[in-house]
Design an enzyme around this catalytic site. Structure first.
Site, short mmCIF file in Angstrom:
data_model
loop_
_atom_site.label_atom_id
_atom_site.label_comp_id
_atom_site.label_asym_id
_atom_site.label_seq_id
_atom_site.Cartn_x
_atom_site.Cartn_y
_atom_site.Cartn_z
N LEU A 1 3.45 -0.62 -2.46
CA LEU A 1 3.54 -1.75 -1.71
C LEU A 1 2.75 -1.44 -0.34
CD1 LEU A 1 7.05 -3.22 -1.89
CD2 LEU A 1 5.10 -3.35 -3.45
N ARG B 1 2.07 -3.52 14.58
CA ARG B 1 2.53 -2.56 15.54
C ARG B 1 1.20 -1.53 15.76
NH1 ARG B 1 8.21 -1.57 14.87
NH2 ARG B 1 7.98 -2.18 12.55
N LYS C 1 -3.01 -0.53 8.22
CA LYS C 1 -2.09 0.60 8.68
C LYS C 1 -2.20 1.82 7.42
CE LYS C 1 2.31 0.17 8.07
NZ LYS C 1 3.48 -0.43 8.66
N GLN D 1 -0.87 -9.94 -2.81
CA GLN D 1 0.39 -10.86 -2.42
C GLN D 1 0.05 -11.87 -1.55
OE1 GLN D 1 3.40 -9.09 -0.08
NE2 GLN D 1 5.06 -10.38 -1.08
N ARG E 1 -19.75 22.93 10.34
CA ARG E 1 -19.73 21.53 9.88
C ARG E 1 -20.02 21.45 8.29
NH1 ARG E 1 -24.43 19.27 13.09
NH2 ARG E 1 -24.27 17.73 11.59
N TYR F 1 -27.94 27.50 16.60
CA TYR F 1 -27.71 26.41 15.69
C TYR F 1 -28.49 26.61 14.45
CZ TYR F 1 -28.03 22.07 13.16
OH TYR F 1 -28.26 21.23 12.13
N SER G 1 -38.43 37.94 20.86
CA SER G 1 -37.66 36.75 21.60
C SER G 1 -38.45 35.88 22.08
CB SER G 1 -36.98 37.79 22.60
OG SER G 1 -36.15 38.71 22.11
C1 UD1 Z 1 12.82 -2.24 3.43
C2 UD1 Z 1 14.15 -2.42 2.57
C3 UD1 Z 1 15.41 -1.74 3.33
C4 UD1 Z 1 14.95 -0.31 3.62
C5 UD1 Z 1 13.83 -0.15 4.27
C6 UD1 Z 1 13.47 1.27 4.44
C7 UD1 Z 1 14.04 -4.52 1.49
C8 UD1 Z 1 14.39 -6.15 1.44
N1 UD1 Z 1 14.66 -3.86 2.40
O1 UD1 Z 1 13.17 -3.11 4.76
O2 UD1 Z 1 16.46 -1.82 2.47
O3 UD1 Z 1 16.01 0.47 4.15
O4 UD1 Z 1 12.63 -0.96 3.61
O5 UD1 Z 1 12.22 1.32 5.22
O6 UD1 Z 1 13.37 -4.12 0.65
N2 UD1 Z 1 5.73 -5.42 1.86
C9 UD1 Z 1 5.08 -6.22 1.01
N3 UD1 Z 1 5.03 -7.49 1.00
C10 UD1 Z 1 5.98 -8.23 1.68
C11 UD1 Z 1 7.15 -7.33 2.29
C12 UD1 Z 1 7.16 -6.01 2.32
O7 UD1 Z 1 4.01 -5.33 0.81
O8 UD1 Z 1 6.38 -9.38 1.26
C13 UD1 Z 1 5.69 -4.00 2.05
C14 UD1 Z 1 5.67 -3.56 3.55
O9 UD1 Z 1 4.08 -3.31 3.51
C15 UD1 Z 1 5.98 -2.31 3.56
C16 UD1 Z 1 7.39 -2.22 2.43
O10 UD1 Z 1 6.79 -3.21 1.63
O11 UD1 Z 1 5.41 -1.27 3.22
C17 UD1 Z 1 8.73 -2.52 3.21
O12 UD1 Z 1 8.53 -3.70 3.89
P1 UD1 Z 1 9.40 -4.05 5.34
O13 UD1 Z 1 9.06 -5.34 5.81
O14 UD1 Z 1 9.13 -2.77 6.29
O15 UD1 Z 1 10.69 -3.69 4.88
P2 UD1 Z 1 12.12 -3.58 6.00
O16 UD1 Z 1 12.41 -4.71 6.48
O17 UD1 Z 1 11.90 -2.39 6.60
#
Ligand code: UD1
Ligand code: MG
Length: 456
Positions: free
Chosen positions: A11, A18, A25, A78, A320, A353, A410
């Site tokens: 995902l 942030r 990211k 998505q 390099r 160099y 030289s």
């Molecule tokens: C999620 C988990 C939580 C866990 C935490 C760990 C759920 C509901 N919660 O929460 O239990 O403790 O991660 O860090 O799963 N993402 C998508 N599409 C979306 C939403 C999220 O691709 O619609 C991806 C984000 O880019 C990220 C990951 O899913 O990589 C987690 O999403 P995030 O919003 O950080 O979830 P948390 O609320 O932190």
């Protein structure tokens, strides 16, 4: 590794606002490789036969990176972003087409190890329909809490916002890594709703649904550090520090001495042999191989380079891409080498160099030698024969061949080939005028005096 095929689903649809960056990211790097690269490599190393990636619209750079890493990556967009279950369902086609185990990973959680992923596979292999990777959090706020039933089996995951004060005291948390048996996965995910504090489709709700279906849920645990999610540059730096420290340990365990490990920056693929000595403040970019017995003095910077056995470089050397140093070569202070082969025992010790060249074995390149390899349009080759001696402060204008054993006086500017064992000096002939300086000064002092008098 288990016998059942593994699909990993990464995902990465989060915008990562942030990070305050134009770069998505998951393309920010740790130890010279993007977070996504780390996650994809871990998936591959744990035996994933297929990988799917979920991105947001306009994430072409992420898509391109993934396809470059593995052209068979299946990419899904998505849009809009409605939660982790919704993100996984964006990749419905990949899950539908697959038979085996599916493990969901986050693109912004790059420190996950292959071993942990293998333990997740093993939990599924052992009969779990759903496997969760949990960890004990120092500060659990923000994480989903793992709620266990009386038999020590997972009963539900409660997101922080939806948790009761009692549940919030639990420190055993969800890392986000979740595995499923593919045959039951979509059946669970399709029943997930969004009536919760965030109004999102939570992937974590799959656990409760699995429980009501009587499907076995297993938990695998790991260290909190391994599942550090990266949302800010500070977290990126913290993850970098953790990764650097494990890379340094591996290098030291392999038989290299790091006098001041904390000041040595390694890349994910740095290869370092035995009895290598690395002084403080050294930077290894990607693609560096250091063979046995090498000494790297302080303040060297290297990328895509090979350093042969027994060679010595620095202090303050820059290698390099394409620098290929043979056995016992010496590269000294303020020497830059690019796309060049330096053969066995050759020495380039000071302020030089070397670019697009071969320096033959045993050759000696004097201080301040510059290879002029670029004419503003093209790069040209230089070939310095074995045992040649290039006098200090020479300029070699490429393309050029200096024969074996030749001498360059030289301060020469050499633009034509030099036959083996001959001497070439291109300095202007010396002019000497006795007392010239005395006369010069007297003449100018007279002029200055005249000016002063006329101003009175
Ligand atoms: C999620 C988990 C939580 C866990 C935490 C760990 C759920 C509901 N919660 O929460 O239990 O403790 O991660 O860090 O799963 N993402 C998508 N599409 C979306 C939403 C999220 O691709 O619609 C991806 C984000 O880019 C990220 C990951 O899913 O990589 C987690 O999403 P995030 O919003 O950080 O979830 P948390 O609320 O932190
Ligand atoms: Mg998060």
């Amino acid at each position: 590794m288990t016998n059942t095929s593994l699909l990993t689903l990464v995902l990465a649809a989060g915008q990562g606002t942030r990070m305050k960056s134009r770069l998505p990211k998951v393309l920010h790097a740790l130890a010279g490789r993007s977070m996504l690269g780390h996650v994809m490599e871990t998936a591959k190393a744990a035996g994933a036969v297929k990988n799917a990636l979920v991105v947001a619209p306009q994430m072409d750079a992420v898509r391109d990176y993934a396809l470059q890493f593995d052209p068979n990556t299946q990419i899904f967009v998505q849009d809009p972003r409605l939660g982790t279950a919704h993100a996984v369902l964006a990749a419905r086609q990949a899950i539908d087409d697959f038979q085996g185990h599916v493990i969901v990973l986050y693109g912004d959680t790059p420190l996950l190890t292959t071993q942990t992923l293998e333990r997740m596979s093993a939990a599924l292999e052992a009969g779990a329909g759903v496997a969760i990777l949990g960890f004990d959090a120092d500060d659990p706020s923000g994480y989903g809490r793992l709620l266990m039933d009386g038999n020590g089996e997972l009963s539900a995951i409660r997101e922080h916002r939806d948790a009761s004060p009692e549940e919030r005291k639990i420190t055993f948390c969800n890392s986000g890594v979740i595995g499923f048996r593919s045959d039951i996965m979509l059946g669970l995910l399709d029943r997930i709703g969004n009536s919760n504090a965030k109004g999102e489709y939570y992937l974590t709700d799959a656990v409760e649904i699995a429980r009501s279906d009587g499907i076995k849920r297993s938990t695998v645990t790991c260290d909190e550090q391994e599942v550090l999610g990266i949302n800010t540059r500070r977290q990126l730096a913290a993850a970098e520090a953790l990764l650097q420290s494990s890379l340094r340990i591996a290098v030291m365990d392999g038989g290299a001495t790091l006098i001041d490990p904390d000041s040595v920056h390694l890349s994910f693929d740095t290869e370092i042999g035995q009895d290598v000595l690395i002084e403080p403040n050294v930077f290894f970019g990607p693609g560096v191989r250091v063979e046995d017995g090498v000494v790297i003095h302080g303040f060297c910077h290297m990328e895509n380079a090979r350093i042969g056995p027994g060679a010595e470089i620095g202090p303050y050397a820059r290698l390099r891409p394409g620098a290929d140093l043979g056995e016992s070569v010496k590269i000294g202070n303020f020497v830059e080498v690019k796309k060049s082969v330096i053969e066995r025992g050759a020495k380039v010790n000071h302020l030089t160099y070397i670019g697009d060249a071969r320096v033959g074995s045993g050759a000696n390149v004097g201080a301040g030698t510059i290879i002029c390899n670029y004419d503003g349009f093209h790069k040209h080759q230089t070939d310095i024969g074995a045992g040649a001696f290039i006098g200090s402060n020479s300029a070699l204008i490429a393309p050029i061949n200096i024969g074996d054993g030749a001498y360059i006086g030289s301060g020469s500017v050499v633009s034509k080939d030099v036959p083996a064992n001959s001497l070439v000096v291109t300095r202007a002939p010396r002019t000497e005028r006795e007392d010239w300086a005395l006369k010069f000064r007297a003449h100018n002092e007279r002029i200055a005096a005249k000016k002063r008098n006329s101003a009175k």
